[in-house]
Design an enzyme around this catalytic site. Structure first.
Site, PDB file in Angstrom:
ATOM      1  N   GLU A   1       2.408 -11.206   8.286  1.00 54.10           N
ATOM      2  CA  GLU A   1       3.068  -9.983   8.742  1.00 54.10           C
ATOM      3  C   GLU A   1       2.241  -8.751   8.366  1.00 54.10           C
ATOM      4  O   GLU A   1       2.678  -7.907   7.579  1.00 54.10           O
ATOM      5  CB  GLU A   1       4.465  -9.878   8.130  1.00 54.10           C
ATOM      6  CG  GLU A   1       5.387 -11.025   8.505  1.00 54.10           C
ATOM      7  CD  GLU A   1       6.640 -11.070   7.656  1.00 54.10           C
ATOM      8  OE1 GLU A   1       6.728 -10.276   6.690  1.00 54.10           O
ATOM      9  OE2 GLU A   1       7.525 -11.882   7.941  1.00 54.10           O
ATOM     10  N   PRO A   2       1.039  -8.612   8.915  1.00 53.21           N
ATOM     11  CA  PRO A   2       0.207  -7.460   8.554  1.00 53.21           C
ATOM     12  C   PRO A   2       0.718  -6.174   9.199  1.00 53.21           C
ATOM     13  O   PRO A   2       1.130  -6.169  10.363  1.00 53.21           O
ATOM     14  CB  PRO A   2      -1.166  -7.847   9.121  1.00 53.21           C
ATOM     15  CG  PRO A   2      -0.841  -8.731  10.292  1.00 53.21           C
ATOM     16  CD  PRO A   2       0.395  -9.497   9.898  1.00 53.21           C
TER      17      PRO A   2
ATOM     18  N   ARG B   1       1.135  10.014   1.627  1.00 54.89           N
ATOM     19  CA  ARG B   1       0.539   8.987   0.770  1.00 54.89           C
ATOM     20  C   ARG B   1      -0.241   9.548  -0.421  1.00 54.89           C
ATOM     21  O   ARG B   1      -0.123   9.016  -1.531  1.00 54.89           O
ATOM     22  CB  ARG B   1      -0.347   8.043   1.590  1.00 54.89           C
ATOM     23  CG  ARG B   1       0.417   7.255   2.657  1.00 54.89           C
ATOM     24  CD  ARG B   1      -0.441   6.206   3.342  1.00 54.89           C
ATOM     25  NE  ARG B   1      -0.710   5.093   2.460  1.00 54.89           N
ATOM     26  CZ  ARG B   1      -1.852   4.896   1.823  1.00 54.89           C
ATOM     27  NH1 ARG B   1      -2.860   5.750   1.987  1.00 54.89           N
ATOM     28  NH2 ARG B   1      -2.006   3.860   1.036  1.00 54.89           N
TER      29      ARG B   1
ATOM     30  N   CYS C   1       5.601  24.156   0.429  1.00 50.52           N
ATOM     31  CA  CYS C   1       5.876  25.045  -0.703  1.00 50.52           C
ATOM     32  C   CYS C   1       6.211  24.243  -1.963  1.00 50.52           C
ATOM     33  O   CYS C   1       7.334  24.264  -2.472  1.00 50.52           O
ATOM     34  CB  CYS C   1       7.008  26.008  -0.349  1.00 50.52           C
ATOM     35  SG  CYS C   1       7.179  27.350  -1.540  1.00 50.52           S
TER      36      CYS C   1
END
Length: 421
Positions: A268-269, A307, A337
């Protein structure tokens, strides 16, 4: 993305031309790179009955799902809405694995009624399936093997304290529930996390599943999840997929002989298939020189690519507009901000206001984790396919920010009085 005479290109298309045509910020995906990764996975496991299930949570755009289906890849979903997107892209329900984590029984029932392949990851859910469906609904069982390997702890899912899967220490409890309700177990599943550099983690997981398989004589597949490490910067140690294929295929073939028949081997990549295909293009707003730092502030932020702030992940950054400029050191920051840093002390060709930068390896968990934080629009998405860029998601507008909000008329009198005062 390839450099050709100081021009950045995707499939021969100048990336700056794509930026001019569709505006910034912009996600751009290279279909050829996705197809290349699918081919690598297939060739590495050529000796077994391989089935690839794309983990759609990495990048859920319907056009990307259609590309996967065109390439013979099936789908893994973690929500019914993801599965519905897959069905909209043309997948049949039977081609979609549904692997929820702690969702309501109502969502489970909806998934079963749709005809999805259910992957059970808790004893209460296994018992609920038995009580409500008995032997009528074939399931897969997700096992937590108590294997702690891989990258960032936030994406490690197979250790003993993880919320995912049924602990291998509860093997007897699993079997007791299955026997009590005569549940049909079609597959065994394991996914221990991401960023594995070699086959060791997969082989450890294989030992667990192969041993457990003796409890379930009617299996049709073994699912190893994913976790292939991709390269985010030069010199990164990545998963040797070809070597992984050789070792895992040999172990799987040996298992099938002992089990008595050939099963399907599933992976399941998600990140592996789409990460390197993606580029987030942004424009430099200002270059701000402080006594200790020089900041490059761009028209994007953690609302578009979370990320770096969430996982401390590294993304290579290219200055597309001035690739031959003299190298300087910058902190590349966003417009949100709060602390919103893409890169610290990053050497780049001189960055000037208006320069276009590209954050590389942004195909996985970029747009799919984006938000409207600070009431900012999410960017458009473009897919480059057979040498031509196609818009696959429109840029958001102010109306999109308001969609779903209800302007209730409960403050009108107070506001009228205040305005009169």
């Amino acid at each position: 993305m390839q450099l050709n005479n100081q021009t950045y290109q995707i499939q021969g298309v100048d990336v700056l031309d794509i930026a001019d045509e569709f505006g910034l910020p912009l996600y751009v995906y290279d279909a050829d790179k996705i197809i290349e990764k699918i081919g690598l996975l297939r060739s590495s496991f050529a000796g077994v009955n391989l089935k690839i299930k794309y983990a759609a949570k990495a990048l859920t755009n319907v056009s990307i799902l259609k590309l996967m289906r065109q390439q013979g890849v099936e789908m893994d979903s973690v929500s019914v809405n993801e599965a519905r997107m897959g069905m909209l892209a043309g997948f049949s329900p039977s081609q979609i694995m549904f692997t929820p984590s702690g969702v309501s029984f109502g969502e489970i029932r909806e998934a079963i009624e749709l005809g999805l392949q259910l992957n059970v990851d808790s004893l209460p859910l296994l018992e609920w399936v038995g009580q409500n469906y008995g032997s009528q609904v074939p399931v897969s069982i997700r096992i937590n093997p108590h294997i702690s390997e891989g990258g960032n702890i936030k994406i490690s899912t197979g250790h003993a304290d993880s919320k995912f899967g049924i602990s291998i220490l509860q093997r007897a409890d699993m079997l007791a529930i299955v026997d009590q309700y005569q549940i049909s177990v079609a597959g065994l599943h394991i996914h221990t996390g991401s960023d594995f550099k070699n086959a060791n983690a997969f082989l450890k997981g294989a030992d667990v599943l192969f041993d457990l398989a003796s409890d379930y004589p009617n299996l049709t597949f073994i699912d190893f999840g994913s976790g292939f490490k991709v390269s985010y910067k030069e010199g990164d140690h990545i998963t040797d997929v070809a070597e992984l294929g050789r070792q895992v295929s040999a172990a799987f073939q040996n298992f099938c002989q002992q089990y008595g028949r050939e099963l399907e081997l599933w992976f399941e990549p998600g990140k592996f298939l789409v990460s390197e295909s993606g580029h987030l293009l942004v424009k430099t707003n200002i270059v701000k020189e402080n006594p200790t730092r020089t900041f490059v502030a761009v028209d994007s932020g953690l609302n578009h690519l979370i990320r770096p702030m969430m996982y401390d992940s590294y993304h290579d950054i290219k200055n597309i507009s001035n690739p031959a400029g003299s190298t300087k050191t910058y902190n590349v920051v966003g417009y949100i901000c709060e602390t919103d840093t893409f890169a610290t002390d990053r050497p780049l060709p001189e960055v000037r206001p208006g320069d276009v930068l590209s954050f590389e390896n942004a195909g996985a968990y970029g747009f799919s984790m984006s938000s409207n934080y600070n009431a900012r629009f999410r960017p458009a998405e473009v897919l480059v396919y057979e040498g031509k860029p196609y818009l696959i998601r429109q840029r958001e507008t102010f109306e999109d920010l308001l969609r779903g909000q209800v302007d209730v008329d409960i403050f009108s009198e107070e506001l009228r009085v205040m305005s009169e005062e």
